[in-house]
Design a protein around this motif. Sequence first.
Motif, PDB file in Angstrom:
ATOM      1  N   ARG A 199       0.844  -1.199   0.000  1.00 46.93           N
ATOM      2  CA  ARG A 199       0.000   0.000   0.000  1.00 46.93           C
ATOM      3  C   ARG A 199       0.879   1.248   0.000  1.00 46.93           C
ATOM      4  O   ARG A 199       1.782   1.390   0.819  1.00 46.93           O
ATOM      5  CB  ARG A 199      -0.902   0.001   1.236  1.00 46.93           C
ATOM      6  N   GLY A 200       0.604   2.153  -0.946  1.00 45.73           N
ATOM      7  CA  GLY A 200       1.357   3.393  -1.006  1.00 45.73           C
ATOM      8  C   GLY A 200       1.332   3.996  -2.392  1.00 45.73           C
ATOM      9  O   GLY A 200       0.836   3.400  -3.359  1.00 45.73           O
ATOM     10  N   ASN A 201       1.859   5.200  -2.496  1.00 42.28           N
ATOM     11  CA  ASN A 201       1.940   5.924  -3.756  1.00 42.28           C
ATOM     12  C   ASN A 201       3.253   5.564  -4.446  1.00 42.28           C
ATOM     13  O   ASN A 201       4.332   5.800  -3.908  1.00 42.28           O
ATOM     14  CB  ASN A 201       1.872   7.435  -3.483  1.00 42.28           C
ATOM     15  N   ALA A 202       3.162   5.006  -5.643  1.00 44.49           N
ATOM     16  CA  ALA A 202       4.355   4.510  -6.338  1.00 44.49           C
ATOM     17  C   ALA A 202       5.245   5.628  -6.854  1.00 44.49           C
ATOM     18  O   ALA A 202       6.353   5.348  -7.337  1.00 44.49           O
ATOM     19  CB  ALA A 202       3.948   3.599  -7.493  1.00 44.49           C
ATOM     20  N   THR A 203       4.802   6.885  -6.782  1.00 44.16           N
ATOM     21  CA  THR A 203       5.707   7.974  -7.145  1.00 44.16           C
ATOM     22  C   THR A 203       6.767   8.195  -6.075  1.00 44.16           C
ATOM     23  O   THR A 203       7.744   8.902  -6.303  1.00 44.16           O
ATOM     24  CB  THR A 203       4.920   9.289  -7.356  1.00 44.16           C
TER      25      THR A 203
END
Length: 359
Positions: A199-203
Motif C-alpha cells: 500500500r502506497g503511492n508509487a511515485t
Amino acid sequence: MAEGSLRRRLRRFDDSLADRPVHALTDRVQIPTDPVSPARRITVRVIYATLALFAAVLIVYVDRDGYRDVTGDRLSFLDCLYYATVSLSTTGYGDITPVTAGARLVNVLVITPLRVAFLIVLIGTTVETLTTQSRQVYQIQRWRNKVRNHIVIVGYGTKGRTAAAAMVGDEVAPADIVVVDEDPTALERAKSAGLVTVRGNATDSEVLRLASAQHARAIIVATNSDPSAALVTLTARELAPKAKIIAAVRETDNEHLLKQSGADSTVVTAETAGRLLGVAVQTPSVVEMMEDLLTPDRGFAISEREVTPKEVGGSPRHQSDLVLGVVRNNKLVRVDNPEVDALELGDRLLYIRNADTDR
C-alpha cells in the motif's frame, strides 16, 4: 531547478520505509496466505493442547516415585493424568479434590474439556491476534530476503488486474507478482487473487523499494493518468535501471513522455480500444481473433521462445510454428524483413501457439 525539485519530491520522506523494522510494515505489505476455516483452527488448537497434556503426563509418570497423593499411595497412570490436567489448566489444589478413580476420570473426561473450551473462548482471540501478527512479520521478512526477478504492477484497476490475469494465465506464479496501489479495495482484490500487495503511492521511491522494485525483472505501470504514469516510470527507472518497464498511456501525445521517462515499451490504451471498436463495425471476426490471441490460457496465443540450434540458418517463415517476427538484439523485426531471412543463435521467435494443446 526543476530536476532538483523533482528529486526532492521523490525523496520527500527522511524516514526510509525500507529501513523500518519489519513489524512496522505489516499495515503496508501483505503476503497472501491460504484461508483456514474456524473449525480447522480450533481442531489444531485442541491437538496442540492434547500433545502438551500427554507430554506432561509422560513426564510425571516417569518420575511417579517422587509424587504422592493425599492417601500416601504410589501414583497410577490415572493419577498422573489427573495431576497433569489440573496443573496445565492452572486449577491448582483446593479444599475439594476428587479421591475415587471414578471421580477423577469424570474430571479428566468432562471437566477438563469444558475448562479448555472456556480458555479458548476467553483468551483465544488475543492469542490468535498475537500469533497472526508474528506470522505476518515472519512472512514479510522471509519474502523480502528471497524475492528476486519478480514483476511489479503499479495500479490494480482494470488494466492492472487484466495484466495480472494474463500473466497468471501464461504460467507466471501469483507469488511472483507484487501489486502497488493506494486503494484498499483494489489491494484486497489483489490479495484475494493470491498476489503480494504493497500500500502506497508509487511515485515515492521508498514505496517501490518496499515492493523490491530494485530486484524486479519487469515493472508494469498501469495508473489512471498519464502524468502519474510518467512520474512513476521515472522513479522506477531510477530505482531499477535494468528492469523492463512497460507503461500504459491514455493519449498518443503523451507516449514520448513515457519513453523519455525510461519506459521500454508503451501501450496506448485509448487509441487501441478505439481502433478495435472501429474495426468491429466492418470485420467483427478480426476483433474476436485478436481477443483470442490476447487470452493466453485458451485458444490461440502469442508467445515468444528462443531459437533452437537446429533452427539456426533456416528461415523463420519455414518453421513448424506460425512465426510473426524475430527479436534480434532486443529489436523486433517482422518476419518478412530480409534482415531475418536466416535465423541466428540468440534470436527469439514471436509465434502463435495453441494454448489448449500446450495445456
